[in-house]
Design a protein around this motif. Structure first.
Motif, PDB file in Angstrom:
ATOM      1  N   CYS A 174       0.816  -1.214   0.000  1.00 16.16           N
ATOM      2  CA  CYS A 174       0.000   0.000   0.000  1.00 16.16           C
ATOM      3  C   CYS A 174       0.852   1.267   0.000  1.00 16.16           C
ATOM      4  O   CYS A 174       0.424   2.299  -0.540  1.00 16.16           O
ATOM      5  N   PRO A 208       0.998   2.155  -5.297  1.00 14.37           N
ATOM      6  CA  PRO A 208       0.361   3.267  -6.025  1.00 14.37           C
ATOM      7  C   PRO A 208       1.362   4.199  -6.700  1.00 14.37           C
ATOM      8  O   PRO A 208       1.140   4.640  -7.833  1.00 14.37           O
ATOM      9  N   PHE A 229       2.596   2.526  -9.780  1.00 13.62           N
ATOM     10  CA  PHE A 229       1.560   2.534 -10.819  1.00 13.62           C
ATOM     11  C   PHE A 229       1.494   3.886 -11.515  1.00 13.62           C
ATOM     12  O   PHE A 229       1.471   3.968 -12.754  1.00 13.62           O
ATOM     13  N   VAL A 230       1.474   4.954 -10.729  1.00 12.08           N
ATOM     14  CA  VAL A 230       1.407   6.301 -11.321  1.00 12.08           C
ATOM     15  C   VAL A 230       2.651   6.569 -12.151  1.00 12.08           C
ATOM     16  O   VAL A 230       2.575   7.149 -13.245  1.00 12.08           O
ATOM     17  N   PRO A 248      -3.610  10.219  -7.723  1.00  9.61           N
ATOM     18  CA  PRO A 248      -4.251   9.670  -6.525  1.00  9.61           C
ATOM     19  C   PRO A 248      -5.757   9.458  -6.672  1.00  9.61           C
ATOM     20  O   PRO A 248      -6.326   8.603  -5.983  1.00  9.61           O
ATOM     21  N   VAL A 306      -6.078   6.134  -8.435  1.00  6.01           N
ATOM     22  CA  VAL A 306      -5.831   5.110  -7.424  1.00  6.01           C
ATOM     23  C   VAL A 306      -7.039   4.956  -6.507  1.00  6.01           C
ATOM     24  O   VAL A 306      -7.426   3.838  -6.147  1.00  6.01           O
ATOM     25  N   ALA A 344      -9.097   1.637  -5.777  1.00  7.17           N
ATOM     26  CA  ALA A 344      -9.134   1.146  -4.399  1.00  7.17           C
ATOM     27  C   ALA A 344     -10.562   0.920  -3.933  1.00  7.17           C
ATOM     28  O   ALA A 344     -10.855  -0.061  -3.234  1.00  7.17           O
ATOM     29  N   LEU A 369      -2.037   4.069   0.833  1.00  7.54           N
ATOM     30  CA  LEU A 369      -2.540   4.194  -0.540  1.00  7.54           C
ATOM     31  C   LEU A 369      -2.618   5.656  -0.965  1.00  7.54           C
ATOM     32  O   LEU A 369      -2.200   6.022  -2.074  1.00  7.54           O
ATOM     33  N   GLY A 381       0.020   7.396  -3.677  1.00 10.33           N
ATOM     34  CA  GLY A 381      -0.543   7.921  -4.919  1.00 10.33           C
ATOM     35  C   GLY A 381      -0.238   9.396  -5.107  1.00 10.33           C
ATOM     36  O   GLY A 381       0.102   9.842  -6.213  1.00 10.33           O
ATOM     37  N   TRP A 405     -10.302  11.150  -0.120  1.00 20.85           N
ATOM     38  CA  TRP A 405      -9.767   9.964   0.566  1.00 20.85           C
ATOM     39  C   TRP A 405     -10.334   9.843   1.972  1.00 20.85           C
ATOM     40  O   TRP A 405     -10.583   8.727   2.463  1.00 20.85           O
TER      41      TRP A 405
END
Length: 455
Positions: free
Chosen positions: A45, A49, A52-53, A80, A83, A87, A145, A149, A183
């Motif tokens: 976690c 992210p 991935f970005v 984010p 993400v 998520a 996460l 992100g 978030w």
């Protein structure tokens, strides 16, 4: 003379010597964090992210089918949010299953309940400590996460303005605040799934089905959100806040659906936790095989939560002016008009044309669905909108056509269908590089619970 200790006096004495919750909480937290799978989740976690970005930032194609995915090259605040969308669908239900769905069942598999009860001497404190330890680990995972992100997005795309859901431009500071708030809002449905996981872990004991309960509940809610159900039922589902956070990025912000989703999620979290606590405290720990049963799970979990769903549907229906799918012609036209006007101003600035404002454009949209040329309602990919606008000093009226694909949750993607000089695919020059024409394709949102759009 020797005093005799009766059962009536023994219980208060034992209760008085019960271990404080904070000590049991620390013990349970250490137990959770010592498990290899929890450590692996924490590591994933806090790292995945950002990776991935970073990977998407190196690609020429973007995940345009994901909300804010088309802006990942333009600003670090889009990463984010992409993400967050992933998520809410997959990562958070899996995390709550692994943490909360197994926190009680693990003791049944290991046969350690008697040792724990002798040491703590209070089932209520054991439950509180395990629930708080699970909550702490889940908060740590969600924080990872979000932080990962954001860090990845800012590192690879920069702290730049973000295009909102209705086409208006958010300054970096405003975008940062809304991303953090989004978030924070998804913590409510995450807590609801965690509470359902606690209930499944208590009710089903060592059965592996307890571990799958949060995932199954989340999957059912996702399927339900994709169906053309009445908007009152959609709003009453505890997972609606996983979707309604996108209203924070409209102008003005669509707060009412988000607040309803958060409130429903918190009610589910409190109710499921209370059911799990009552069931755990009444459990007979002297019987090693009485650790759970499907019948008890139905009586103490499925039926009460089903009743809660019916009650929330009734409350939402009575307190909101929603009807049908919530997707109506006038609301679609208002959303498309607002987004087009914002993006036209942005395109004008990027092409270095004379400045124009939304008020000067006087844009309007006429939308129809399918073969019904008199209006329409409901989701579908057969919506067609004709947008008209006026430029200052010109008598001619500009016209552009868009094909819309509207999902049952109110989100739509508008695809330009001419003229190509306005909404065709071509690159525009920005200080940060070439980007696709902002009017070519854009995302929008229809505010479901209300009869007319406020955008």
């Amino acid at each position: 003379m020797t005093a005799t200790l009766t059962p009536a006096t023994a219980v208060p004495a034992a209760e008085a010597r019960a271990v404080p919750v904070r000590r049991v909480y620390r013990f349970e937290l250490v137990k959770l964090l010592s498990q290899w799978r929890i450590r692996l989740l924490v590591l994933a976690c806090w790292i995945a992210p950002a990776l991935f970005v970073a990977g998407v930032s190196q690609q020429s194609s973007l995940p345009v089918d994901t909300l804010f995915g088309r802006w990942m090259h333009a600003t670090g605040w889009a990463g984010p949010l992409v993400v967050l969308g992933f998520a809410g669908m997959w990562a958070l239900p899996l995390l709550t299953s692994v943490v909360a769905g197994d926190v009680f069942a693990a003791e049944d598999r290991l046969g350690t309940w008697r040792h724990l009860l002798v040491a703590v001497r209070s089932p209520r404190r054991i439950f509180a400590a395990k629930a708080l330890a699970s909550l702490t680990v889940i908060l740590l995972l969600v924080t990872g996460l979000a932080a990962s992100g954001i860090a990845g997005g800012l590192a690879f795309a920069g702290n730049r303005p973000l295009v909102g859901l209705d086409g208006h431009l958010l300054a970096p500071g405003d975008a940062a605040g809304r991303v953090l708030l989004a978030w924070l809002c998804v913590l409510a449905p995450t807590l609801a799934l965690a509470a359902v996981g606690l209930l499944g872990s208590v009710a089903l004991g060592r059965s592996p089905m307890g571990l799958l309960v949060p995932v199954l509940v989340a999957l059912v809610m996702q399927i339900a959100q994709m169906l053309p159900m009445p908007v009152t039922v959609r709003l009453a589902l505890p997972g609606y806040a996983f979707i309604s956070w996108n209203g924070l990025f409209a102008d003005p912000a669509q707060l009412e659906p988000l607040l309803i989703g958060v409130a429903v999620s918190l009610v589910w979290a409190v109710t499921a936790t209370a059911l799990a606590s009552a069931l755990f405290v009444r459990r007979d720990f002297t019987n090693a095989v009485a650790d759970g049963s499907p019948r008890r799970a139905v009586l103490t979990g499925v039926l009460p939560l089903g009743g809660l769903l019916a009650a929330t549907v009734a409350v939402v229906a009575a307190t909101t002016p929603a009807s049908g799918s919530g997707i109506e012609q006038t609301k679609v036209e208002a959303s498309v008009t607002t987004a087009f006007a914002h993006l036209y101003v942005q395109q004008t600035r990027q092409l270095h044309r004379p400045a124009v404002t939304e008020a000067q454009l006087r844009a309007s949209a006429a939308c129809t669905k399918g073969a019904d040329r008199t209006g329409g309602q409901g989701p579908g990919n057969d919506w067609r909108c004709v947008v008209t606008w006026h430029l200052p000093g010109l008598e001619a009226t500009g016209t552009a056509i868009y094909q819309l694909d509207i999902t049952p949750d109110g989100r739509f993607m508008a695809d330009g269908d001419g003229p190509k000089e306005v909404n065709g695919y071509f690159l525009v020059h920005t200080p940060h590089g070439d980007t696709p024409n902002p009017l070519w394709q854009f995302d929008g949102n229809v505010e479901l619970p209300y009869p007319t759009s406020k955008g």
